[in-house]
Design a protein around this motif. Structure first.
Motif, PDB file in Angstrom:
ATOM      1  N   GLU A  25       0.869  -1.172   0.000  1.00  0.00           N
ATOM      2  CA  GLU A  25       0.000   0.000   0.000  1.00  0.00           C
ATOM      3  C   GLU A  25       0.906   1.222   0.000  1.00  0.00           C
ATOM      4  O   GLU A  25       1.677   1.412   0.938  1.00  0.00           O
ATOM      5  CB  GLU A  25      -0.904  -0.016   1.232  1.00  0.00           C
ATOM      6  CG  GLU A  25      -1.782   1.187   1.360  1.00  0.00           C
ATOM      7  CD  GLU A  25      -2.709   1.401   0.176  1.00  0.00           C
ATOM      8  OE1 GLU A  25      -2.729   2.536  -0.341  1.00  0.00           O
ATOM      9  OE2 GLU A  25      -3.393   0.446  -0.231  1.00  0.00           O
ATOM     10  N   LEU A  26       0.823   2.051  -1.056  1.00  0.00           N
ATOM     11  CA  LEU A  26       1.742   3.174  -1.190  1.00  0.00           C
ATOM     12  C   LEU A  26       1.101   4.531  -0.915  1.00  0.00           C
ATOM     13  O   LEU A  26       1.707   5.568  -1.167  1.00  0.00           O
ATOM     14  CB  LEU A  26       2.373   3.166  -2.588  1.00  0.00           C
ATOM     15  CG  LEU A  26       3.173   1.908  -2.936  1.00  0.00           C
ATOM     16  CD1 LEU A  26       3.787   2.023  -4.308  1.00  0.00           C
ATOM     17  CD2 LEU A  26       4.229   1.615  -1.889  1.00  0.00           C
ATOM     18  N   LYS A  27      -0.101   4.543  -0.380  1.00  0.00           N
ATOM     19  CA  LYS A  27      -0.763   5.806  -0.042  1.00  0.00           C
ATOM     20  C   LYS A  27      -0.032   6.458   1.128  1.00  0.00           C
ATOM     21  O   LYS A  27       0.180   5.838   2.168  1.00  0.00           O
ATOM     22  CB  LYS A  27      -2.223   5.560   0.320  1.00  0.00           C
ATOM     23  CG  LYS A  27      -2.984   6.823   0.602  1.00  0.00           C
ATOM     24  CD  LYS A  27      -4.439   6.526   0.898  1.00  0.00           C
ATOM     25  CE  LYS A  27      -5.161   7.813   1.258  1.00  0.00           C
ATOM     26  NZ  LYS A  27      -6.524   7.550   1.676  1.00  0.00           N
ATOM     27  N   GLU A  91       6.187   7.620   4.307  1.00  0.00           N
ATOM     28  CA  GLU A  91       5.821   6.326   4.855  1.00  0.00           C
ATOM     29  C   GLU A  91       4.374   6.038   4.488  1.00  0.00           C
ATOM     30  O   GLU A  91       3.518   6.925   4.564  1.00  0.00           O
ATOM     31  CB  GLU A  91       5.981   6.365   6.370  1.00  0.00           C
ATOM     32  CG  GLU A  91       5.698   5.064   7.060  1.00  0.00           C
ATOM     33  CD  GLU A  91       5.956   5.155   8.564  1.00  0.00           C
ATOM     34  OE1 GLU A  91       6.147   4.089   9.157  1.00  0.00           O
ATOM     35  OE2 GLU A  91       5.959   6.265   9.130  1.00  0.00           O
ATOM     36  N   SER A  92       4.119   4.814   4.065  1.00  0.00           N
ATOM     37  CA  SER A  92       2.753   4.355   3.832  1.00  0.00           C
ATOM     38  C   SER A  92       2.441   3.316   4.904  1.00  0.00           C
ATOM     39  O   SER A  92       3.231   3.104   5.823  1.00  0.00           O
ATOM     40  CB  SER A  92       2.603   3.770   2.428  1.00  0.00           C
ATOM     41  OG  SER A  92       3.232   2.506   2.340  1.00  0.00           O
ATOM     42  N   GLU A  93       1.317   2.657   4.755  1.00  0.00           N
ATOM     43  CA  GLU A  93       0.914   1.664   5.754  1.00  0.00           C
ATOM     44  C   GLU A  93       1.954   0.575   5.940  1.00  0.00           C
ATOM     45  O   GLU A  93       2.242   0.156   7.058  1.00  0.00           O
ATOM     46  CB  GLU A  93      -0.425   1.044   5.352  1.00  0.00           C
ATOM     47  CG  GLU A  93      -0.974   0.064   6.346  1.00  0.00           C
ATOM     48  CD  GLU A  93      -2.318  -0.492   5.917  1.00  0.00           C
ATOM     49  OE1 GLU A  93      -2.511  -1.708   6.090  1.00  0.00           O
ATOM     50  OE2 GLU A  93      -3.144   0.266   5.404  1.00  0.00           O
ATOM     51  N   GLY A 128      11.702  -1.122   9.598  1.00  0.00           N
ATOM     52  CA  GLY A 128      11.415  -2.519   9.305  1.00  0.00           C
ATOM     53  C   GLY A 128      10.458  -2.719   8.141  1.00  0.00           C
ATOM     54  O   GLY A 128      10.156  -3.853   7.771  1.00  0.00           O
ATOM     55  N   LYS A 129       9.970  -1.629   7.562  1.00  0.00           N
ATOM     56  CA  LYS A 129       9.037  -1.732   6.440  1.00  0.00           C
ATOM     57  C   LYS A 129       9.795  -1.952   5.135  1.00  0.00           C
ATOM     58  O   LYS A 129      10.976  -1.618   5.024  1.00  0.00           O
ATOM     59  CB  LYS A 129       8.191  -0.458   6.335  1.00  0.00           C
ATOM     60  CG  LYS A 129       7.247  -0.273   7.511  1.00  0.00           C
ATOM     61  CD  LYS A 129       6.375   0.944   7.306  1.00  0.00           C
ATOM     62  CE  LYS A 129       5.372   1.051   8.448  1.00  0.00           C
ATOM     63  NZ  LYS A 129       4.437   2.170   8.221  1.00  0.00           N
ATOM     64  N   ASP A 130       9.086  -2.489   4.137  1.00  0.00           N
ATOM     65  CA  ASP A 130       9.655  -2.608   2.799  1.00  0.00           C
ATOM     66  C   ASP A 130       9.979  -1.221   2.274  1.00  0.00           C
ATOM     67  O   ASP A 130       9.341  -0.233   2.662  1.00  0.00           O
ATOM     68  CB  ASP A 130       8.666  -3.284   1.852  1.00  0.00           C
ATOM     69  CG  ASP A 130       8.473  -4.757   2.156  1.00  0.00           C
ATOM     70  OD1 ASP A 130       9.405  -5.387   2.692  1.00  0.00           O
ATOM     71  OD2 ASP A 130       7.382  -5.286   1.854  1.00  0.00           O
ATOM     72  N   VAL A 131      10.953  -1.144   1.380  1.00  0.00           N
ATOM     73  CA  VAL A 131      11.352   0.135   0.794  1.00  0.00           C
ATOM     74  C   VAL A 131      11.102   0.069  -0.709  1.00  0.00           C
ATOM     75  O   VAL A 131      11.526  -0.868  -1.380  1.00  0.00           O
ATOM     76  CB  VAL A 131      12.837   0.454   1.080  1.00  0.00           C
ATOM     77  CG1 VAL A 131      13.235   1.768   0.429  1.00  0.00           C
ATOM     78  CG2 VAL A 131      13.097   0.490   2.573  1.00  0.00           C
TER      79      VAL A 131
END
Length: 134
Positions: A25-27, A91-93, A128-131
């Protein structure tokens, strides 16, 4: 259908049912703070990777001591004077999104005769989120 083939198909269906393909999710939730990293402050392992890949376009991340480093390079250019701007960094979700814009030399600058290998490195807090690098 023979029993062995039937068991095989049932196992395939069961195994595949457990697999799911997640989507990022890129919002935008919020903009992220970052700092540009001077060449001398780039972690050694990351600097070596940049040197190995500088002739072609590259993008990668590196995490160290609670920091997330993001590198984006544009490969070999015939002259110098190129600039890289951070267009979006948010940052998104479930992801961190890093977008850059590659700008050519200004006409009045007139690039030199030596090739250049423009790249940018920034750091932010590790989440820790995907980039996603665009």
């Amino acid at each position: 259908m023979r029993r062995g083939a039937w068991v095989f198909w049932v196992l395939c269906v069961v195994l595949l049912a457990g697999c799911s393909v997640g989507t990022l999710e890129l919002k935008k939730i919020r903009d992220l703070d970052y700092e540009l990293v001077e060449e001398a402050d780039i972690p050694e392992e990351m600097r070596e990777t940049i040197e190995e890949h500088k002739c072609g376009a590259f993008s990668f991340t590196y995490a160290d001591k609670g920091r997330l480093y993001i590198a984006r390079g544009y490969g070999k250019q015939e002259t110098d004077g190129y600039k890289i701007q951070v267009s979006e960094f948010y940052e998104s979700e479930n992801a961190v999104v890093f977008q850059t814009t590659f700008l050519g030399p200004e006409p009045e600058e007139g690039g030199g005769d030596e090739p250049s290998y423009p790249y940018i490195v920034v750091w932010t807090e590790y989440s820790g989120k995907d980039v996603v690098i665009e």
